[in-house]
Design a protein around this motif. Structure first.
Motif: not given
Length: 114
Positions: A51-52, A70, A73-78
């Motif tokens: 991830l970033d 998870k 994180f404020s976004y959905i992980i790919d």
């Protein structure tokens, strides 16, 4: 067991299990140490995704991805589901953080069993 274990982990995470921990984001920085403790309890494999923020570690047990951190994180992980191991996950933590989290989780789980 997954919801119960997540609840136990949330009660156990602190500045003692990750230097990135905060009241606003208790799961932050807990991925490596948590994946190790979860593997102790449930077995399975440790996987990682880039991830970033860097490598993110989580568990795959009986073919099911279980990412107990998870929520940091404020976004959905790919998810890339790259094979990893205890040694790599341990590079994300240290002996003190691991021992602390393991002992806290073990203590809460043993009380629940009594």
């Amino acid at each position: 067991m997954n919801n119960e274990l997540l609840s136990v982990l949330r009660k156990s995470w602190s500045i003692h299990s990750s230097s990135k921990w905060s009241l606003d984001n208790p799961a932050k920085g807990q991925c490596g140490v948590t994946s190790l403790v979860v593997q102790n309890i449930l077995g399975g494999d440790i996987k990682k995704t880039f991830l970033d923020e860097g490598w993110h570690f989580y568990n795959v047990i009986n073919g099911e991805r279980m990412d107990f951190t998870k929520e940091q994180f404020s976004y959905i992980i790919d998810y890339q589901d790259i094979d990893s191991n205890r040694a790599e996950a341990f590079q994300d933590t240290n002996d003190d953080q691991y021992s602390y989290l393991k002992s806290q989780v073990d203590k809460i789980l043993s009380k629940a069993e009594s």
